[in-house]
Design an enzyme around this catalytic site. Structure first.
Site, PDB file in Angstrom:
ATOM      1  NE  ARG A  24      12.176  -2.957   0.030  1.00 21.30           N
ATOM      2  CZ  ARG A  24      11.210  -2.500   0.849  1.00 21.30           C
ATOM      3  NH1 ARG A  24      11.422  -1.416   1.587  1.00 21.30           N
ATOM      4  NH2 ARG A  24      10.047  -3.123   0.916  1.00 21.30           N
ATOM      5  NE  ARG A 121       2.618  -0.723  12.139  1.00 21.63           N
ATOM      6  CZ  ARG A 121       3.366  -0.197  11.184  1.00 21.63           C
ATOM      7  NH1 ARG A 121       4.435   0.509  11.493  1.00 21.63           N
ATOM      8  NH2 ARG A 121       3.042  -0.355   9.927  1.00 21.63           N
ATOM      9  CD  GLN A 170       6.214  -2.778   6.342  1.00 17.91           C
ATOM     10  OE1 GLN A 170       5.626  -3.326   7.256  1.00 17.91           O
ATOM     11  NE2 GLN A 170       6.570  -1.507   6.374  1.00 17.91           N
ATOM     12  CG  ASP A 316       3.254   4.807   3.504  1.00 16.15           C
ATOM     13  OD1 ASP A 316       2.460   4.141   4.200  1.00 16.15           O
ATOM     14  OD2 ASP A 316       4.399   4.402   3.227  1.00 16.15           O
ATOM     15  NE  ARG A 347      -0.157   6.544   8.874  1.00 12.32           N
ATOM     16  CZ  ARG A 347       0.965   6.186   8.248  1.00 12.32           C
ATOM     17  NH1 ARG A 347       0.912   5.694   7.016  1.00 12.32           N
ATOM     18  NH2 ARG A 347       2.130   6.325   8.848  1.00 12.32           N
TER      19      ARG A 347
HETATM   20  C1  S3P Z   1       6.810  -0.246   3.157  1.00 19.40           C
HETATM   21  C2  S3P Z   1       5.630  -0.813   2.783  1.00 19.40           C
HETATM   22  C3  S3P Z   1       4.317  -0.288   3.173  1.00 19.40           C
HETATM   23  C4  S3P Z   1       4.399   1.145   3.652  1.00 19.40           C
HETATM   24  C5  S3P Z   1       5.544   1.356   4.597  1.00 19.40           C
HETATM   25  C6  S3P Z   1       6.856   0.999   3.936  1.00 19.40           C
HETATM   26  C7  S3P Z   1       8.067  -0.888   2.742  1.00 19.40           C
HETATM   27  O1  S3P Z   1       3.790  -1.083   4.211  1.00 19.40           O
HETATM   28  O2  S3P Z   1       3.199   1.542   4.266  1.00 19.40           O
HETATM   29  O3  S3P Z   1       5.599   2.715   5.001  1.00 19.40           O
HETATM   30  O4  S3P Z   1       9.132  -0.249   2.843  1.00 19.40           O
HETATM   31  O5  S3P Z   1       8.022  -2.034   2.296  1.00 19.40           O
HETATM   32  P1  S3P Z   1       3.002  -2.444   3.907  1.00 19.40           P
HETATM   33  O6  S3P Z   1       3.907  -3.365   3.202  1.00 19.40           O
HETATM   34  O7  S3P Z   1       2.613  -3.004   5.249  1.00 19.40           O
HETATM   35  O8  S3P Z   1       1.808  -2.042   3.102  1.00 19.40           O
END
Ligand code: S3P
Length: 430
Positions: A24, A121, A170, A316, A347
């Site tokens: 970010r 994905r 995300q 995670d 996972r």
């Molecule tokens: C992340 C959000 C998570 C996480 C990923 C990093 C991020 O994913 O598993 O390793 O930096 O916003 P999701 O938003 O798909 O849950």
């Protein structure tokens, strides 16, 4: 990589910078005016992919790898240039999904792709809401997966109120970033609050963000201004040492300067639920995020239930929590975690297969797994499936197992923690 049973761990370490925050800082620094100076930047392959994508879009980024300092010369919300080729996100889901939001608001066309895992994905989770915002974004395979093609727009996107079916930072971040280029405020409501680094950092750089329970809203067209960003140590990386320090006998570890943002600290809560000897020292704030030193000492753990709103705060860390559960007394139930199936690997399946190979009593469920602890583990050969969190979780399992554990595809730790094995070795006594 061969991991041997460890008799004791002792010492102090500092884990690399937080992956989510490092990404970010580069992205939002690029969209800000002036210099953003990032310290304790994570030199993992994923974050380097983000740097290379923004460099490809004309942003001057200097990565001083020796000091983990990155200088971004931002050009403002409309300063990105059309990339000369396809943007390659490598293995990084965060890069692809957050950039989908940013690219949707640009006036130029772009195409994004990445490695084999990224191409498996689901990207429809960002394509659908961004399309509602009138972005022109599509999956070139037609099945909601990368490569993604985004057509530039001369007009603003449409601000929406999106109700996300999953708690995903995300997805939330992709929509809020598109909201920078919208004609009205944009809001995202989640079932539970996911990590809030986007909201905190954008606010710090000058965006107007409003939080109301599980809804985050952003006002369009802010003037973002570059600033200094200190990246906390990654609690997701610290988690491996937390688990190892609790489970290897006679151990005591101090993990310094770790981010303890409440939307990320579920691992600490689960350790407490399991009866762990874990404490925080030196709690303090950077400009946006809270950090602390984490101290762990060997403890006999007990099984627990992990589910509900806790899940996004430790998503995670579930692979390493599953390893911990194998050594806890009683049953551990992990539920509400179907998201695990769409990470760098599935996972749930990969953990259950590998733990079973090591002699654990573990069953996969639709949305998690059930682990009967107390049987210990036996060393064997483990496939990482090119998933960094699987490799690191089984390195910790290896320290606790009878006999040697071989991790195949061990080098994937480069994604989030290039010095992982060396740091781990530095703590092993005797
Ligand atoms: C992340 C959000 C998570 C996480 C990923 C990093 C991020 O994913 O598993 O390793 O930096 O916003 P999701 O938003 O798909 O849950």
């Amino acid at each position: 990589m061969v991991i041997k049973n460890a008799k004791q761990l002792k010492g102090e370490l500092e884990v690399p910078g937080d992956k989510s925050i490092s990404h970010r800082a580069v992205m939002f620094g690029s969209l800000s005016e002036g210099i953003t100076e990032i310290t304790h930047f994570l030199q993992g392959a994923d974050c380097l992919s983000t740097i290379s994508c923004f460099s490809d879009m004309g942003i001057e980024i200097v990565n001083q790898t020796a000091s983990n300092k990155v200088i971004v010369r931002g050009k403002g919300l409309r300063g990105l240039k059309r990339p000369s080729g396809v943007l390659d996100v490598g293995n990084s889901g965060t890069t692809m999904r957050l950039m989908s939001g940013i690219l949707s608001g640009q006036s130029f066309d772009s195409v994004m792709t990445g490695d084999e895992s990224i191409q498996r994905r689901p990207m429809d989770r960002v394509i659908a809401p961004l399309s509602q915002m009138e972005a022109d974004i599509k999956s070139l395979t037609g099945d909601g997966r990368a490569p993604l093609k985004i057509r530039g727009k001369e007009t603003s996107l449409k601000g929406i109120l999106y109700e996300s079916p999953v708690a995903s930072a995300q997805i939330k971040s992709a929509i809020l970033l598109a909201g920078l280029y919208a004609d009205r405020p944009t809001s995202v409501t989640e079932p539970y609050v996911s990590r809030n680094h986007t909201e905190l950092m954008l606010k710090r750089l000058g965006a107007e963000i409003i939080i109301n329970n599980t809804t985050a809203s952003i006002l369009p067209e802010p003037k973002l201004k570059g600033d200094k960003i200190e990246v906390p140590g990654d609690i997701s990386s610290a988690a491996y040492f937390i688990a190892a320090g609790l489970l290897v006998p006679n151990s005591e570890l101090v993990i310094k300067n770790v981010g303890i943002n409440p939307t990320r600290d579920g691992i600490i809560k689960v350790c407490e639920q399991m009866g762990a000897d874990i404490s925080l020292d030196n709690i303090r704030n950077t400009d946006t995020e809270a950090i602390a030193d984490i101290i762990v000492r060997s403890t006999s753990l007990k099984g627990t239930i992990v589910g509900g709103e806790l899940i996004p705060t430790l998503i995670d860390e579930i692979p390493v929590i599953a390893v911990m559960a194998c050594f806890a007394k009683g049953t551990t139930i992990i539920k509400d975690a179907a998201e695990l199936k769409v990470k760098e690997s599935n996972r749930i399946d990969v953990m259950v297969q590998n733990l079973t190979l090591m002699g654990a009593n573990v069953t996969a469920t639709e949305d998690g797994m059930i682990i009967e602890g107390g049987n210990g583990l036996k060393g064997t050969s483990i496939e990482s499936k090119a998933d960094h969190r699987i490799a690191m979780s089984f390195a910790i399992a290896g320290l606790l197992s009878e006999g040697d554990t071989e991790i195949l595809g061990a080098e994937c730790v480069n994604i989030s923690y290039p010095n992982f094995y060396a740091d781990l070795n530095g703590l092993i006594q005797g």
